[in-house]
Design a protein around this motif. Structure first.
Motif, PDB file in Angstrom:
ATOM      1  N   PHE A  36       0.820  -1.210   0.000  1.00  0.00           N
ATOM      2  CA  PHE A  36       0.000   0.000   0.000  1.00  0.00           C
ATOM      3  C   PHE A  36       0.858   1.267   0.000  1.00  0.00           C
ATOM      4  O   PHE A  36       0.379   2.344   0.323  1.00  0.00           O
ATOM      5  CB  PHE A  36      -0.952   0.000   1.198  1.00  0.00           C
ATOM      6  N   GLU A  37       2.112   1.140  -0.405  1.00  0.00           N
ATOM      7  CA  GLU A  37       3.019   2.281  -0.444  1.00  0.00           C
ATOM      8  C   GLU A  37       2.495   3.338  -1.420  1.00  0.00           C
ATOM      9  O   GLU A  37       2.055   3.025  -2.521  1.00  0.00           O
ATOM     10  CB  GLU A  37       4.415   1.845  -0.883  1.00  0.00           C
ATOM     11  N   GLY A  38       2.538   4.574  -0.994  1.00  0.00           N
ATOM     12  CA  GLY A  38       2.134   5.672  -1.864  1.00  0.00           C
ATOM     13  C   GLY A  38       0.632   5.861  -1.983  1.00  0.00           C
ATOM     14  O   GLY A  38       0.170   6.674  -2.772  1.00  0.00           O
ATOM     15  N   CYS A  39      -0.143   5.131  -1.197  1.00  0.00           N
ATOM     16  CA  CYS A  39      -1.609   5.289  -1.209  1.00  0.00           C
ATOM     17  C   CYS A  39      -1.946   6.464  -0.301  1.00  0.00           C
ATOM     18  O   CYS A  39      -2.445   6.287   0.814  1.00  0.00           O
ATOM     19  CB  CYS A  39      -2.290   3.999  -0.755  1.00  0.00           C
ATOM     20  N   SER A  40      -1.670   7.648  -0.769  1.00  0.00           N
ATOM     21  CA  SER A  40      -1.737   8.842   0.070  1.00  0.00           C
ATOM     22  C   SER A  40      -3.144   9.221   0.510  1.00  0.00           C
ATOM     23  O   SER A  40      -3.300  10.007   1.444  1.00  0.00           O
ATOM     24  CB  SER A  40      -1.085  10.018  -0.654  1.00  0.00           C
ATOM     25  N   ASN A  41      -4.168   8.676  -0.099  1.00  0.00           N
ATOM     26  CA  ASN A  41      -5.537   8.986   0.311  1.00  0.00           C
ATOM     27  C   ASN A  41      -6.173   7.876   1.136  1.00  0.00           C
ATOM     28  O   ASN A  41      -7.355   7.941   1.460  1.00  0.00           O
ATOM     29  CB  ASN A  41      -6.400   9.283  -0.919  1.00  0.00           C
ATOM     30  N   LEU A  50      -5.234  -9.255  11.615  1.00  0.00           N
ATOM     31  CA  LEU A  50      -3.853  -8.780  11.590  1.00  0.00           C
ATOM     32  C   LEU A  50      -3.089  -9.246  12.824  1.00  0.00           C
ATOM     33  O   LEU A  50      -3.629  -9.266  13.923  1.00  0.00           O
ATOM     34  CB  LEU A  50      -3.808  -7.252  11.545  1.00  0.00           C
ATOM     35  N   GLN A  51      -1.811  -9.590  12.624  1.00  0.00           N
ATOM     36  CA  GLN A  51      -0.955  -9.989  13.738  1.00  0.00           C
ATOM     37  C   GLN A  51       0.039  -8.901  14.098  1.00  0.00           C
ATOM     38  O   GLN A  51       0.507  -8.828  15.222  1.00  0.00           O
ATOM     39  CB  GLN A  51      -0.233 -11.287  13.401  1.00  0.00           C
ATOM     40  N   SER A  52       0.383  -8.058  13.140  1.00  0.00           N
ATOM     41  CA  SER A  52       1.268  -6.924  13.397  1.00  0.00           C
ATOM     42  C   SER A  52       1.141  -5.934  12.247  1.00  0.00           C
ATOM     43  O   SER A  52       0.771  -6.301  11.144  1.00  0.00           O
ATOM     44  CB  SER A  52       2.728  -7.370  13.564  1.00  0.00           C
ATOM     45  N   ILE A  53       1.456  -4.679  12.562  1.00  0.00           N
ATOM     46  CA  ILE A  53       1.420  -3.609  11.567  1.00  0.00           C
ATOM     47  C   ILE A  53       2.790  -2.947  11.583  1.00  0.00           C
ATOM     48  O   ILE A  53       3.281  -2.547  12.646  1.00  0.00           O
ATOM     49  CB  ILE A  53       0.320  -2.579  11.909  1.00  0.00           C
ATOM     50  N   TYR A  54       3.403  -2.815  10.419  1.00  0.00           N
ATOM     51  CA  TYR A  54       4.692  -2.137  10.288  1.00  0.00           C
ATOM     52  C   TYR A  54       4.481  -0.903   9.425  1.00  0.00           C
ATOM     53  O   TYR A  54       4.007  -1.008   8.295  1.00  0.00           O
ATOM     54  CB  TYR A  54       5.731  -3.045   9.629  1.00  0.00           C
ATOM     55  N   ILE A  55       4.833   0.247   9.965  1.00  0.00           N
ATOM     56  CA  ILE A  55       4.704   1.498   9.227  1.00  0.00           C
ATOM     57  C   ILE A  55       6.096   2.079   9.084  1.00  0.00           C
ATOM     58  O   ILE A  55       6.779   2.326  10.078  1.00  0.00           O
ATOM     59  CB  ILE A  55       3.757   2.472   9.964  1.00  0.00           C
ATOM     60  N   ARG A  56       6.519   2.289   7.873  1.00  0.00           N
ATOM     61  CA  ARG A  56       7.883   2.713   7.615  1.00  0.00           C
ATOM     62  C   ARG A  56       8.037   4.228   7.452  1.00  0.00           C
ATOM     63  O   ARG A  56       9.133   4.725   7.298  1.00  0.00           O
ATOM     64  CB  ARG A  56       8.415   1.976   6.403  1.00  0.00           C
ATOM     65  N   GLY A  70     -11.048  -2.938  15.804  1.00  0.00           N
ATOM     66  CA  GLY A  70     -11.183  -4.367  15.524  1.00  0.00           C
ATOM     67  C   GLY A  70      -9.853  -5.099  15.463  1.00  0.00           C
ATOM     68  O   GLY A  70      -9.809  -6.308  15.396  1.00  0.00           O
ATOM     69  N   SER A  71      -8.762  -4.361  15.486  1.00  0.00           N
ATOM     70  CA  SER A  71      -7.435  -4.956  15.464  1.00  0.00           C
ATOM     71  C   SER A  71      -6.741  -4.619  16.782  1.00  0.00           C
ATOM     72  O   SER A  71      -6.795  -3.484  17.233  1.00  0.00           O
ATOM     73  CB  SER A  71      -6.625  -4.391  14.293  1.00  0.00           C
ATOM     74  N   PHE A  72      -6.092  -5.608  17.379  1.00  0.00           N
ATOM     75  CA  PHE A  72      -5.431  -5.390  18.663  1.00  0.00           C
ATOM     76  C   PHE A  72      -3.945  -5.734  18.603  1.00  0.00           C
ATOM     77  O   PHE A  72      -3.305  -5.941  19.608  1.00  0.00           O
ATOM     78  CB  PHE A  72      -6.132  -6.199  19.756  1.00  0.00           C
ATOM     79  N   CYS A  73      -3.402  -5.790  17.399  1.00  0.00           N
ATOM     80  CA  CYS A  73      -2.012  -6.197  17.225  1.00  0.00           C
ATOM     81  C   CYS A  73      -1.053  -5.026  17.459  1.00  0.00           C
ATOM     82  O   CYS A  73      -1.449  -3.866  17.440  1.00  0.00           O
ATOM     83  CB  CYS A  73      -1.824  -6.776  15.827  1.00  0.00           C
ATOM     84  N   PRO A  74       0.221  -5.338  17.663  1.00  0.00           N
ATOM     85  CA  PRO A  74       1.224  -4.288  17.844  1.00  0.00           C
ATOM     86  C   PRO A  74       1.460  -3.517  16.547  1.00  0.00           C
ATOM     87  O   PRO A  74       1.313  -4.063  15.461  1.00  0.00           O
ATOM     88  CB  PRO A  74       2.477  -5.048  18.279  1.00  0.00           C
ATOM     89  N   ILE A  75       1.838  -2.252  16.710  1.00  0.00           N
ATOM     90  CA  ILE A  75       2.141  -1.369  15.587  1.00  0.00           C
ATOM     91  C   ILE A  75       3.604  -0.974  15.715  1.00  0.00           C
ATOM     92  O   ILE A  75       4.015  -0.420  16.744  1.00  0.00           O
ATOM     93  CB  ILE A  75       1.245  -0.120  15.619  1.00  0.00           C
ATOM     94  N   TYR A  76       4.397  -1.274  14.694  1.00  0.00           N
ATOM     95  CA  TYR A  76       5.825  -0.973  14.716  1.00  0.00           C
ATOM     96  C   TYR A  76       6.116   0.202  13.789  1.00  0.00           C
ATOM     97  O   TYR A  76       5.666   0.229  12.656  1.00  0.00           O
ATOM     98  CB  TYR A  76       6.637  -2.195  14.288  1.00  0.00           C
ATOM     99  N   LYS A  84       6.612  10.756  18.122  1.00  0.00           N
ATOM    100  CA  LYS A  84       5.692  11.490  17.246  1.00  0.00           C
ATOM    101  C   LYS A  84       4.426  10.680  16.991  1.00  0.00           C
ATOM    102  O   LYS A  84       3.326  11.220  17.006  1.00  0.00           O
ATOM    103  CB  LYS A  84       6.365  11.829  15.909  1.00  0.00           C
ATOM    104  N   TYR A  85       4.565   9.382  16.755  1.00  0.00           N
ATOM    105  CA  TYR A  85       3.401   8.525  16.530  1.00  0.00           C
ATOM    106  C   TYR A  85       2.523   8.464  17.773  1.00  0.00           C
ATOM    107  O   TYR A  85       1.307   8.568  17.693  1.00  0.00           O
ATOM    108  CB  TYR A  85       3.830   7.110  16.144  1.00  0.00           C
ATOM    109  N   LYS A  86       3.163   8.285  18.928  1.00  0.00           N
ATOM    110  CA  LYS A  86       2.396   8.119  20.168  1.00  0.00           C
ATOM    111  C   LYS A  86       1.626   9.368  20.573  1.00  0.00           C
ATOM    112  O   LYS A  86       0.666   9.286  21.334  1.00  0.00           O
ATOM    113  CB  LYS A  86       3.323   7.690  21.304  1.00  0.00           C
ATOM    114  N   SER A  87       2.021  10.530  20.060  1.00  0.00           N
ATOM    115  CA  SER A  87       1.341  11.769  20.438  1.00  0.00           C
ATOM    116  C   SER A  87       0.508  12.382  19.310  1.00  0.00           C
ATOM    117  O   SER A  87      -0.222  13.348  19.555  1.00  0.00           O
ATOM    118  CB  SER A  87       2.369  12.789  20.942  1.00  0.00           C
TER     119      SER A  87
END
Length: 106
Positions: A36-41, A50-56, A70-76, A84-87
């Motif tokens: 989903f890279e570049g899906c700016s909208n 989902l088991q994990s989410i990675y945001i680069r 609906g998702s309770f997995c960790p976000i990396y 910045k993400y946490k706030s």
């Protein structure tokens, strides 16, 4: 061959600017790199399996109310952007499960 989607391949929706919402069925077990890279909208992404989410992204993407409902997995996220993400607006709702991912290249 299963008639149901179980895997989203690498680069599947890359740069799809018109994509605004994604809801994946529980059968999906794999989302390939940069799918989903570049899906700016893209404003909503939902998948109960989902088991994990990675945001680069080092710059925090704009979030929306209930974006991970609906998702309770960790976000990396990149370690340099953890605070910045946490706030950030709407991201702070998930602060207790946002972690620094040392392997993401900033």
């Amino acid at each position: 061959m299963s008639p149901f989607i179980e895997r989203i391949g690498q680069y599947s929706f890359q740069d799809c600017k018109s994509l605004q919402e994604v809801e994946l069925p529980e059968r999906v077990t794999t989302i390939g790199d940069y799918a989903f890279e570049g899906c700016s909208n893209l404003m909503s992404f939902s998948c109960s399996g989902l088991q994990s989410i990675y945001i680069r992204a080092t710059d925090v993407p704009q979030g929306g109310r209930g974006m991970f409902t609906g998702s309770f997995c960790p976000i990396y996220v990149p370690s340099s952007s953890l605070s910045k993400y946490k706030s950030a607006a709407y991201w702070y709702d998930y602060a207790d499960r946002i972690y620094a991912e040392e392997n993401i290249v900033d």
